[in-house]
Design an enzyme around this catalytic site. Structure first.
Site, PDB file in Angstrom:
ATOM      1  N   HIS A 102       0.839  -1.206   0.000  1.00  0.00           N
ATOM      2  CA  HIS A 102       0.000   0.000   0.000  1.00  0.00           C
ATOM      3  C   HIS A 102       0.875   1.258   0.000  1.00  0.00           C
ATOM      4  O   HIS A 102       0.362   2.371   0.078  1.00  0.00           O
ATOM      5  CB  HIS A 102      -0.883   0.045   1.251  1.00  0.00           C
ATOM      6  CG  HIS A 102      -1.923  -1.038   1.325  1.00  0.00           C
ATOM      7  ND1 HIS A 102      -2.694  -1.407   0.257  1.00  0.00           N
ATOM      8  CD2 HIS A 102      -2.335  -1.813   2.366  1.00  0.00           C
ATOM      9  CE1 HIS A 102      -3.535  -2.369   0.629  1.00  0.00           C
ATOM     10  NE2 HIS A 102      -3.326  -2.632   1.903  1.00  0.00           N
ATOM     11  N   SER A 132     -16.037   0.731   2.858  1.00  0.00           N
ATOM     12  CA  SER A 132     -15.447  -0.607   2.944  1.00  0.00           C
ATOM     13  C   SER A 132     -14.441  -0.667   4.093  1.00  0.00           C
ATOM     14  O   SER A 132     -14.409  -1.617   4.874  1.00  0.00           O
ATOM     15  CB  SER A 132     -14.757  -0.944   1.618  1.00  0.00           C
ATOM     16  OG  SER A 132     -14.160  -2.205   1.684  1.00  0.00           O
TER      17      SER A 132
HETATM   18  P1  A3P Z   1     -16.594  -4.093   0.172  1.00  0.00           P
HETATM   19  O1  A3P Z   1     -16.225  -3.862   1.604  1.00  0.00           O
HETATM   20  O2  A3P Z   1     -17.175  -2.871  -0.469  1.00  0.00           O
HETATM   21  O3  A3P Z   1     -17.433  -5.292  -0.026  1.00  0.00           O
HETATM   22  P2  A3P Z   1      -9.132  -5.038  -0.405  1.00  0.00           P
HETATM   23  O4  A3P Z   1      -9.027  -6.345  -1.072  1.00  0.00           O
HETATM   24  O5  A3P Z   1      -8.303  -3.961  -1.040  1.00  0.00           O
HETATM   25  O6  A3P Z   1      -8.965  -5.146   1.060  1.00  0.00           O
HETATM   26  O7  A3P Z   1     -10.639  -4.524  -0.677  1.00  0.00           O
HETATM   27  C1  A3P Z   1     -11.731  -5.189  -0.105  1.00  0.00           C
HETATM   28  C2  A3P Z   1     -12.972  -4.876  -0.922  1.00  0.00           C
HETATM   29  O8  A3P Z   1     -12.948  -5.638  -2.132  1.00  0.00           O
HETATM   30  C3  A3P Z   1     -14.228  -5.280  -0.179  1.00  0.00           C
HETATM   31  O9  A3P Z   1     -15.238  -4.393  -0.636  1.00  0.00           O
HETATM   32  C4  A3P Z   1     -14.434  -6.700  -0.693  1.00  0.00           C
HETATM   33  O10 A3P Z   1     -15.717  -7.188  -0.516  1.00  0.00           O
HETATM   34  C5  A3P Z   1     -14.072  -6.520  -2.163  1.00  0.00           C
HETATM   35  N1  A3P Z   1     -13.668  -7.772  -2.808  1.00  0.00           N
HETATM   36  C6  A3P Z   1     -12.930  -8.782  -2.294  1.00  0.00           C
HETATM   37  N2  A3P Z   1     -12.766  -9.754  -3.198  1.00  0.00           N
HETATM   38  C7  A3P Z   1     -13.424  -9.372  -4.314  1.00  0.00           C
HETATM   39  C8  A3P Z   1     -13.625  -9.968  -5.593  1.00  0.00           C
HETATM   40  N3  A3P Z   1     -13.139 -11.158  -5.888  1.00  0.00           N
HETATM   41  N4  A3P Z   1     -14.348  -9.300  -6.492  1.00  0.00           N
HETATM   42  C9  A3P Z   1     -14.866  -8.076  -6.209  1.00  0.00           C
HETATM   43  N5  A3P Z   1     -14.714  -7.462  -5.021  1.00  0.00           N
HETATM   44  C10 A3P Z   1     -13.991  -8.094  -4.079  1.00  0.00           C
END
Ligand code: A3P
Length: 293
Positions: A102, A132
């Site tokens: 990050h 999120s």
């Molecule tokens: P939400 O909280 O809006 O559902 P990161 O991976 O950067 O931590 O981000 C997490 C966000 O990506 C969360 O969003 C999560 O649900 C979503 N996410 C995780 N896996 C995913 C996938 N395979 N496709 C789409 N969104 C995904």
């Protein structure tokens, strides 16, 4: 969420300053490395699953995705790998190495920018990112959360001021955007919303960018669709390996919440959105970068 943030070089860090300095000092990128970069909660987990699958598709390794959380397959430089005290340069990991971070573009270890390694950045509508992130921390802290709107307001105010892990978010996005414009072959710039809209197109784009293009034969066999299905939110969320257990202090299940575009409308007022939009527009002015909120 009450945990301290530390401001360093204009960026708010969640107490990863020592790892950051260690990585800047020791990490030596190889030309074959792939570095996945993001602002937290912007689609990092999804990008990890997709990239791992694309690169390992001709290998049995692809099945590892069903028995490992994507964060176990693609470690974070600043959270996971800094603990390799005996081999801080991480040269012992087999190639192609896929790492994630990050860390903002300007603070990446010099060798990442100077080597031929590839960088993929994913970002997301900042209002969805904010919501999120809030859920992620509520899920991973012990407090039973049912806070009234004024506290959300307060958090949002801090967010607008850039007080957020790895924030300010607009600077983070602009840094990678500029890096992308400077060298299109080096930094691929992706948006979560675009990936959602046409996943297959972006799987091809990522594969081509990394030098792992799909053959006509693979396309005919439906390999792209299979990767898209394997890495889909529904599939990953429902895998046993992602339902229980932790990575460090973080619940694996908390990486999969809703996976939707526009969830912010369920929490933030139009006035809050307008405030952020105005701020973002003035930040991005003239850069060519924009987000439709
Ligand atoms: P939400 O909280 O809006 O559902 P990161 O991976 O950067 O931590 O981000 C997490 C966000 O990506 C969360 O969003 C999560 O649900 C979503 N996410 C995780 N896996 C995913 C996938 N395979 N496709 C789409 N969104 C995904």
């Amino acid at each position: 969420d009450g945990r301290p943030l530390v401001k360093y070089d204009g960026v708010w860090y969640p107490l990863v300053i020592r790892p950051l300095l260690s990585i800047q000092k020791y990490f030596k990128a190889k030309d074959s490395d792939i570095i996945l970069t993001s602002f937290p909660k912007s689609g990092t987990t999804w990008l990890k699953a997709l990239t791992f699958s694309i690169v390992n598709r001709n290998d049995l390794n692809i099945s590892l995705l069903t028995s490992n959380n994507p964060h176990e397959l693609v470690p974070f430089l600043e959270f996971d790998l800094y603990l390799h005290q005996e081999n801080p340069d991480l040269q012992h990991i087999s190639c192609p190495r896929i790492f994630s971070t990050h860390i903002p573009f300007k603070s990446l270890p010099e060798s990442i920018r100077e080597s031929e390694c590839k960088v993929i950045y994913i970002c997301r509508n900042p209002l969805d990112q904010f919501i999120s992130h809030l859920h992620f921390f509520l899920e991973n802290t012990k407090t039973n959360y049912s806070r009234p709107l004024f506290e959300l307001d307060e958090y949002f105010g801090m967010y607008c001021q850039g007080i957020h892990p790895f924030g300010p978010i607009c600077d983070h996005m602009l840094g990678y955007w500029d890096g992308h414009l400077e060298n299109l072959n080096k930094v691929l710039f992706l948006k979560y919303e675009d990936l959602k809209q046409d996943t297959a197109f972006h799987i091809k784009k990522i594969a081509g960018f990394l030098g792992y293009p799909f053959s006509v034969e693979e396309e005919k066999q439906g390999v792209i669709e299979e990767i898209s299905r394997l890495c889909s939110f529904e599939n990953l969320k429902n895998l046993e390996v992602n339902k229980t257990g932790h990575i460090g202090v973080v619940k694996k299940s908390s990486f999969f919440r809703k996976g939707e575009v526009g969830d912010w409308t369920n929490y933030l007022t139009p006035a809050m959105a307008e405030r952020f939009e105005n701020m973002m527009e003035s930040k991005f002015e003239g850069s060519g970068l924009m987000f439709n909120i």
